[in-house]
Design an enzyme around this catalytic site. Structure first.
Site, PDB file in Angstrom:
ATOM      1  CG  ASP A 122      -2.028  -1.021   1.151  1.00  0.00           C
ATOM      2  OD1 ASP A 122      -2.477  -1.320   0.027  1.00  0.00           O
ATOM      3  OD2 ASP A 122      -2.447  -1.519   2.210  1.00  0.00           O
ATOM      4  CG  ASP A 140      -6.728  -1.483  -2.238  1.00  0.00           C
ATOM      5  OD1 ASP A 140      -6.952  -2.703  -2.386  1.00  0.00           O
ATOM      6  OD2 ASP A 140      -5.867  -1.039  -1.452  1.00  0.00           O
TER       7      ASP A 140
END
Length: 164
Positions: A122, A140
């Site tokens: 991330d 995402d």
């Protein structure tokens, strides 16, 4: 003669292109982040409210199921991708096909991370004051964007069919 089967083939093609694009964008951006992990580990301010950061998440969205075996999340994601692929192949709607493709490509990007690193990379960190949204990645973005597109697909399809 151009018929329903041709429309389905076109939709399938668009869906699989969306999946490939989502997967490629996700993997390229993560490769850049991993290559610069040392610099990004403490975060780099881009503009007020947004940092680039390097984090490894072994859970799912918002860190839920953190600590679950990586392989269980991988199997779950692959099962969902299989189901979404069936949905993509069954639809004649280009909007739905692109949405399914975006979700599949994003999910497969995170699956590859789980297999390679036992967690997801991330790097997008949005915040207001000292409150940070959980960091996320381009996979995402594609998954959430694809779900959003699926939600408005009936409206978009009707709009395109009416020519307005």
């Amino acid at each position: 003669m151009y018929g329903w089967e041709d429309e389905m083939k076109q939709s399938h093609f668009q869906g699989f292109i969306a999946a490939g694009t989502a997967f490629l964008v996700d993997q390229v951006t993560k490769a850049i982040v991993v290559a610069n992990a040392a610099d990004l580990s403490t975060g780099i301010p881009v503009f007020p409210g947004f940092n680039l950061i390097y984090l490894r998440n072994d859970g799912v969205t918002f860190g839920l199921l953190g600590g679950a075996p990586w392989w269980s999340l991988t199997v779950l994601a692959l099962a969902v991708c299989g189901w979404l692929t069936v949905m993509l192949v069954r639809t004649a709607s280009p909007v739905e096909a692109i949405a399914y493709g975006a979700i599949i490509g994003g999910a497969l990007g995170n699956v590859l991370d789980r297999i390679r690193f036992r967690g997801v990379t991330d790097f997008l960190d949005f915040y207001a004051g000292s409150t940070h949204w959980p960091a996320f990645n381009m996979a995402d973005v594609f998954v959430v964007g694809g779900v959003g597109l699926l939600l408005i697909a009936p409206w978009l399809s009707a709009k395109f069919q009416n020519g307005t």
